[in-house]
Design an enzyme around this catalytic site. Structure first.
Site, PDB file in Angstrom:
ATOM      1  N   ARG A 144      21.833  17.226   2.039  1.00 41.62           N
ATOM      2  CA  ARG A 144      20.385  17.112   2.025  1.00 41.62           C
ATOM      3  C   ARG A 144      19.668  18.404   1.669  1.00 41.62           C
ATOM      4  O   ARG A 144      18.750  18.419   0.847  1.00 41.62           O
ATOM      5  CB  ARG A 144      19.855  16.642   3.394  1.00 41.62           C
ATOM      6  CG  ARG A 144      19.947  15.157   3.593  1.00 41.62           C
ATOM      7  CD  ARG A 144      20.190  14.857   5.048  1.00 41.62           C
ATOM      8  NE  ARG A 144      21.541  15.279   5.388  1.00 41.62           N
ATOM      9  CZ  ARG A 144      22.600  14.485   5.313  1.00 41.62           C
ATOM     10  NH1 ARG A 144      22.467  13.241   4.981  1.00 41.62           N
ATOM     11  NH2 ARG A 144      23.812  14.949   5.594  1.00 41.62           N
ATOM     12  N   THR A 145      20.073  19.510   2.299  1.00 43.49           N
ATOM     13  CA  THR A 145      19.310  20.742   2.081  1.00 43.49           C
ATOM     14  C   THR A 145      19.404  21.160   0.614  1.00 43.49           C
ATOM     15  O   THR A 145      18.391  21.453  -0.027  1.00 43.49           O
ATOM     16  CB  THR A 145      19.801  21.855   3.025  1.00 43.49           C
ATOM     17  OG1 THR A 145      19.775  21.345   4.353  1.00 43.49           O
ATOM     18  CG2 THR A 145      18.911  23.078   2.946  1.00 43.49           C
ATOM     19  N   LYS A 170      36.579  35.784  -5.525  1.00 41.26           N
ATOM     20  CA  LYS A 170      37.328  36.975  -5.964  1.00 41.26           C
ATOM     21  C   LYS A 170      37.058  38.151  -5.036  1.00 41.26           C
ATOM     22  O   LYS A 170      37.515  39.257  -5.280  1.00 41.26           O
ATOM     23  CB  LYS A 170      36.902  37.367  -7.390  1.00 41.26           C
ATOM     24  CG  LYS A 170      37.136  36.299  -8.438  1.00 41.26           C
ATOM     25  CD  LYS A 170      36.717  36.852  -9.804  1.00 41.26           C
ATOM     26  CE  LYS A 170      36.682  35.760 -10.864  1.00 41.26           C
ATOM     27  NZ  LYS A 170      35.981  36.238 -12.070  1.00 41.26           N
ATOM     28  N   ARG A 207      22.572  29.465   1.978  1.00 36.82           N
ATOM     29  CA  ARG A 207      23.206  29.005   3.226  1.00 36.82           C
ATOM     30  C   ARG A 207      24.520  29.751   3.385  1.00 36.82           C
ATOM     31  O   ARG A 207      25.299  29.841   2.440  1.00 36.82           O
ATOM     32  CB  ARG A 207      23.471  27.497   3.190  1.00 36.82           C
ATOM     33  CG  ARG A 207      24.330  27.046   4.362  1.00 36.82           C
ATOM     34  CD  ARG A 207      24.434  25.562   4.479  1.00 36.82           C
ATOM     35  NE  ARG A 207      23.184  24.986   4.944  1.00 36.82           N
ATOM     36  CZ  ARG A 207      23.021  23.688   5.239  1.00 36.82           C
ATOM     37  NH1 ARG A 207      24.031  22.865   5.110  1.00 36.82           N
ATOM     38  NH2 ARG A 207      21.866  23.247   5.671  1.00 36.82           N
ATOM     39  N   HIS A 252      17.454  27.666  10.932  1.00 35.13           N
ATOM     40  CA  HIS A 252      17.350  26.782   9.763  1.00 35.13           C
ATOM     41  C   HIS A 252      15.852  26.469   9.612  1.00 35.13           C
ATOM     42  O   HIS A 252      15.395  25.366   9.880  1.00 35.13           O
ATOM     43  CB  HIS A 252      18.166  25.513  10.028  1.00 35.13           C
ATOM     44  CG  HIS A 252      18.438  24.672   8.814  1.00 35.13           C
ATOM     45  ND1 HIS A 252      17.790  24.839   7.604  1.00 35.13           N
ATOM     46  CD2 HIS A 252      19.300  23.629   8.631  1.00 35.13           C
ATOM     47  CE1 HIS A 252      18.253  23.938   6.747  1.00 35.13           C
ATOM     48  NE2 HIS A 252      19.165  23.205   7.345  1.00 35.13           N
TER      49      HIS A 252
HETATM   50  C1  NCD Z   1      22.022  20.516   9.656  1.00 37.41           C
HETATM   51  C2  NCD Z   1      22.559  21.909   9.398  1.00 37.41           C
HETATM   52  O1  NCD Z   1      23.156  22.169   8.348  1.00 37.41           O
HETATM   53  O2  NCD Z   1      22.342  22.730  10.259  1.00 37.41           O
HETATM   54  N1  NCD Z   1      22.026  19.719   8.511  1.00 37.41           N
HETATM   55  C3  NCD Z   1      20.967  19.796   7.649  1.00 37.41           C
HETATM   56  O3  NCD Z   1      20.647  20.840   7.119  1.00 37.41           O
HETATM   57  N2  NCD Z   1      20.259  18.688   7.455  1.00 37.41           N
HETATM   58  C4  NCD Z   1      22.612  19.845  10.834  1.00 37.41           C
HETATM   59  C5  NCD Z   1      24.102  19.718  10.950  1.00 37.41           C
HETATM   60  O4  NCD Z   1      24.884  20.124  10.085  1.00 37.41           O
HETATM   61  O5  NCD Z   1      24.514  19.161  11.972  1.00 37.41           O
END
Ligand code: NCD
Length: 336
Positions: free
Chosen positions: A84-85, A114, A135, A163
């Site tokens: 999703r993100t 590498k 991320r 997040h």
């Molecule tokens: C979450 C995350 O990555 O922290 N997912 C997301 O970004 N929608 C929640 C999760 O991974 O449980």
């Protein structure tokens, strides 16, 4: 025969002018910002982003996309899995006319494998891109990247840290679903220790007059640092191990996955993983006007039979993520 002149359904120029700010303050001071933590947002900035997200929704519903960020490039760098993100940042950029360098599921094929340092990767990507979404499994990685970069860096999750963009879309969803934030009782359920989304959401909720309920197994309680911030605010807040303690009075039930990847001892994970499961039976005890949320992915915490319940908002929450990320990209790139 004379061609019939079709009346435009709406005025595209007007819509674009609206999206371009109509003389509003430039992106409410967000231009050029790194978005690293929810600590950067006060009620004013939240209202601004939520207003913009609503405009983005309207625009997408009417015309699907515009050229607000035409020519701009986003680098999407994901060292941890994401559906999703990453997809919503890509969709957000493309609906605004920009383009994306996706280094997501394929990070193993990049120079990272590498042995390149994060700082070097960031300094490289900023040669091509106007904004970087990152991320990474380590707390503080986004801040470190922001120090290395001359372009805005957006934190899309730094390990068990924060997040922020998820918390913004979560809060936006609460507002859209319930019509307000003040006065609500918000219960968070599951892995409150390693779940970065609940860390960020709790901190954002401190700007509002809410009651908070934290439901978790003993070993997965909300970190003390965040609990202290909650206490300092003087909000009505309680911790419990049992969903039954909160289900009747909650306005928002925010459910999370136990974060398996953060456990060093898998036996410990297995002990707590199935502690909470939201079922239609449990939903019968909840308020009629209540909302169930989840950042997703779910791995059994919400039974699929709950999906048909109108209170299940987790897929609407996903859609809100795109509008929030459109609003954020436009703001940091100076398109107020
Ligand atoms: C979450 C995350 O990555 O922290 N997912 C997301 O970004 N929608 C929640 C999760 O991974 O449980």
């Amino acid at each position: 025969m004379e061609a019939t002149k079709l009346e435009p359904l709406f005025n595209l120029q007007e819509l674009e002018a609206k999206l371009n700010g109509n003389g509003r303050a430039r992106a409410n001071g967000l231009t050029g910002w790194d978005i690293l933590s929810v600590d950067q947002f006060d009620r004013d900035k939240l209202a601004y982003i939520f207003g913009r997200a609503e405009e983005m929704r309207e625009m997408v519903e009417r015309v699907h996309g515009v050229d607000l960020l035409k020519g701009r490039v986003l680098a999407c760098l994901f060292y941890e899995p994401s559906t999703r993100t990453s997809a919503s940042f890509i969709a957000a950029m493309e609906r605004l006319g920009g383009s994306v360098i996706p280094i997501t599921q394929g990070v193993q094929f990049s120079s990272v494998s590498k042995g390149e340092t994060l700082a070097d990767t960031i300094r490289t990507l900023e040669q091509y891109a106007d904004v970087i979404v990152l991320r990474h499994p380590e707390i503080g990685s986004a801040r470190m990247a922001a120090e290395a970069a001359g372009v805005p860096v957006i934190n899309a999750g730094d390990g068990p840290g924060e997040h922020p963009t998820q918390a913004l879309l979560d809060l936006f969803t609460i507002k859209e679903e319930m019509g307000r934030i003040d006065g609500l009782k918000v219960a968070m359920v599951g892995d409150l220790r390693f779940g970065r989304t609940v860390h960020s959401l709790t901190k954002l909720l401190l700007h509002f007059d809410v009651s908070l309920r934290f439901v978790s197994p003993e070993i997965l309680r909300m970190p003390l640092k965040i609990m202290n911030e909650v206490r300092d605010k003087g909000l009505d807040a309680r911790e419990t191990h049992d969903v039954a303690d909160v289900i009747e009075n909650a306005d928002v039930l925010y459910v999370t996955r136990v974060q398996k990847e953060r456990f060093s001892d898998l036996d410990q994970y297995n002990e707590v993983k199935d502690q909470y499961i939201i079922t239609p039976d449990l939903m019968r005890q909840a308020k009629e006007k209540m909302v169930v949320m989840h950042p997703l992915p779910r791995v059994g915490e919400i039974s699929p039979e709950v999906d048909a319940d109108p209170r299940a908002a987790y897929f609407r929450q996903v859609q809100n993520g795109m509008y929030i990320r459109m609003a954020l990209l436009a703001a940091v790139l100076g398109k107020a």
